[in-house]
Design a protein around this motif. Structure first.
Motif, PDB file in Angstrom:
ATOM      1  N   MET A   1     -11.522   3.180 -15.540  1.00 28.91           N
ATOM      2  CA  MET A   1     -11.950   2.563 -14.308  1.00 28.91           C
ATOM      3  C   MET A   1     -13.459   2.643 -14.164  1.00 28.91           C
ATOM      4  O   MET A   1     -14.093   1.682 -13.771  1.00 28.91           O
ATOM      5  CB  MET A   1     -11.295   3.254 -13.113  1.00 28.91           C
ATOM      6  CG  MET A   1      -9.820   2.979 -12.984  1.00 28.91           C
ATOM      7  SD  MET A   1      -9.089   3.695 -11.497  1.00 28.91           S
ATOM      8  CE  MET A   1      -8.838   5.372 -11.992  1.00 28.91           C
ATOM      9  N   VAL A   2     -14.002   3.781 -14.466  1.00 26.88           N
ATOM     10  CA  VAL A   2     -15.423   4.020 -14.234  1.00 26.88           C
ATOM     11  C   VAL A   2     -16.282   3.194 -15.195  1.00 26.88           C
ATOM     12  O   VAL A   2     -17.318   2.676 -14.822  1.00 26.88           O
ATOM     13  CB  VAL A   2     -15.742   5.521 -14.365  1.00 26.88           C
ATOM     14  CG1 VAL A   2     -17.223   5.786 -14.300  1.00 26.88           C
ATOM     15  CG2 VAL A   2     -15.005   6.308 -13.293  1.00 26.88           C
ATOM     16  N   HIS A   3     -15.850   3.035 -16.413  1.00 27.21           N
ATOM     17  CA  HIS A   3     -16.641   2.389 -17.447  1.00 27.21           C
ATOM     18  C   HIS A   3     -16.214   0.944 -17.687  1.00 27.21           C
ATOM     19  O   HIS A   3     -17.042   0.089 -17.978  1.00 27.21           O
ATOM     20  CB  HIS A   3     -16.503   3.207 -18.739  1.00 27.21           C
ATOM     21  CG  HIS A   3     -17.087   2.568 -19.948  1.00 27.21           C
ATOM     22  ND1 HIS A   3     -16.335   1.886 -20.868  1.00 27.21           N
ATOM     23  CD2 HIS A   3     -18.367   2.504 -20.391  1.00 27.21           C
ATOM     24  CE1 HIS A   3     -17.110   1.438 -21.834  1.00 27.21           C
ATOM     25  NE2 HIS A   3     -18.342   1.799 -21.574  1.00 27.21           N
ATOM     26  N   PHE A   4     -14.963   0.628 -17.554  1.00 25.99           N
ATOM     27  CA  PHE A   4     -14.403  -0.646 -18.004  1.00 25.99           C
ATOM     28  C   PHE A   4     -15.076  -1.859 -17.375  1.00 25.99           C
ATOM     29  O   PHE A   4     -15.493  -2.774 -18.056  1.00 25.99           O
ATOM     30  CB  PHE A   4     -12.896  -0.685 -17.729  1.00 25.99           C
ATOM     31  CG  PHE A   4     -12.241  -1.928 -18.251  1.00 25.99           C
ATOM     32  CD1 PHE A   4     -11.884  -2.020 -19.580  1.00 25.99           C
ATOM     33  CD2 PHE A   4     -11.976  -2.992 -17.416  1.00 25.99           C
ATOM     34  CE1 PHE A   4     -11.281  -3.162 -20.073  1.00 25.99           C
ATOM     35  CE2 PHE A   4     -11.367  -4.139 -17.898  1.00 25.99           C
ATOM     36  CZ  PHE A   4     -11.028  -4.223 -19.232  1.00 25.99           C
ATOM     37  N   ARG A   5     -15.190  -1.885 -16.074  1.00 31.91           N
ATOM     38  CA  ARG A   5     -15.723  -3.074 -15.397  1.00 31.91           C
ATOM     39  C   ARG A   5     -17.232  -3.203 -15.493  1.00 31.91           C
ATOM     40  O   ARG A   5     -17.765  -4.303 -15.455  1.00 31.91           O
ATOM     41  CB  ARG A   5     -15.305  -3.082 -13.940  1.00 31.91           C
ATOM     42  CG  ARG A   5     -13.823  -3.310 -13.812  1.00 31.91           C
ATOM     43  CD  ARG A   5     -13.491  -3.786 -12.438  1.00 31.91           C
ATOM     44  NE  ARG A   5     -12.064  -3.902 -12.319  1.00 31.91           N
ATOM     45  CZ  ARG A   5     -11.458  -5.014 -11.941  1.00 31.91           C
ATOM     46  NH1 ARG A   5     -12.149  -6.057 -11.627  1.00 31.91           N
ATOM     47  NH2 ARG A   5     -10.162  -5.040 -11.853  1.00 31.91           N
ATOM     48  N   GLY A   6     -17.926  -2.104 -15.584  1.00 38.71           N
ATOM     49  CA  GLY A   6     -19.377  -2.165 -15.548  1.00 38.71           C
ATOM     50  C   GLY A   6     -20.056  -2.169 -16.895  1.00 38.71           C
ATOM     51  O   GLY A   6     -21.160  -2.652 -17.029  1.00 38.71           O
ATOM     52  N   SER A   7     -19.459  -1.619 -17.877  1.00 43.84           N
ATOM     53  CA  SER A   7     -19.989  -1.482 -19.232  1.00 43.84           C
ATOM     54  C   SER A   7     -21.087  -0.427 -19.316  1.00 43.84           C
ATOM     55  O   SER A   7     -21.380   0.280 -18.368  1.00 43.84           O
ATOM     56  CB  SER A   7     -20.472  -2.819 -19.789  1.00 43.84           C
ATOM     57  OG  SER A   7     -21.722  -3.172 -19.242  1.00 43.84           O
ATOM     58  N   ARG A   8     -21.708  -0.367 -20.438  1.00 42.53           N
ATOM     59  CA  ARG A   8     -22.713   0.658 -20.743  1.00 42.53           C
ATOM     60  C   ARG A   8     -23.904   0.619 -19.782  1.00 42.53           C
ATOM     61  O   ARG A   8     -24.478   1.650 -19.443  1.00 42.53           O
ATOM     62  CB  ARG A   8     -23.197   0.457 -22.196  1.00 42.53           C
ATOM     63  CG  ARG A   8     -24.291   1.417 -22.624  1.00 42.53           C
ATOM     64  CD  ARG A   8     -23.728   2.833 -22.650  1.00 42.53           C
ATOM     65  NE  ARG A   8     -24.666   3.777 -23.194  1.00 42.53           N
ATOM     66  CZ  ARG A   8     -25.212   4.770 -22.472  1.00 42.53           C
ATOM     67  NH1 ARG A   8     -24.946   4.907 -21.201  1.00 42.53           N
ATOM     68  NH2 ARG A   8     -26.017   5.626 -23.042  1.00 42.53           N
ATOM     69  N   GLU A   9     -24.265  -0.555 -19.323  1.00 48.77           N
ATOM     70  CA  GLU A   9     -25.439  -0.706 -18.465  1.00 48.77           C
ATOM     71  C   GLU A   9     -25.314   0.027 -17.138  1.00 48.77           C
ATOM     72  O   GLU A   9     -26.310   0.304 -16.484  1.00 48.77           O
ATOM     73  CB  GLU A   9     -25.731  -2.188 -18.204  1.00 48.77           C
ATOM     74  CG  GLU A   9     -26.254  -2.931 -19.422  1.00 48.77           C
ATOM     75  CD  GLU A   9     -25.159  -3.261 -20.428  1.00 48.77           C
ATOM     76  OE1 GLU A   9     -24.003  -3.507 -20.017  1.00 48.77           O
ATOM     77  OE2 GLU A   9     -25.446  -3.251 -21.631  1.00 48.77           O
TER      78      GLU A   9
END
Length: 79
Positions: free
Chosen positions: A1-9
């Motif tokens: 959830m924390v990483h999936f939608r926003g990506s590395r940026e």
């Protein structure tokens, strides 16, 4: 959830030059919270992560791969 939608940026590269420590910290925070909830008397916690279901749709899977620059199967395993 924390990483999936926003990506590395969306994750500070100064604090986390690589993603491994980020995921280690994230797992630790979840573990600590669940432990605190248990100590407070909670005996049931449900975490709904609907993002993984998106990987079943070819279009959304491709979007996730483009956003993260990685194979979606690796993402699912990492999560």
């Amino acid at each position: 959830m924390v990483h999936f939608r926003g990506s590395r940026e969306t994750i500070d590269s100064t604090a986390y030059p690589t993603m491994e420590p980020f995921f280690e910290d994230l797992a630790r925070v979840y573990q600590e919270e669940l432990d605190d909830l248990y100590k407070a008397g909670c005996r049931f916690v449900q975490l709904d992560d609907t993002n993984l279901a998106y990987l079943c749709d070819p279009k959304m899977r491709k979007e996730a791969e483009d956003r993260h620059g990685d194979d979606a199967s690796k993402l699912a395993k990492q999560y």
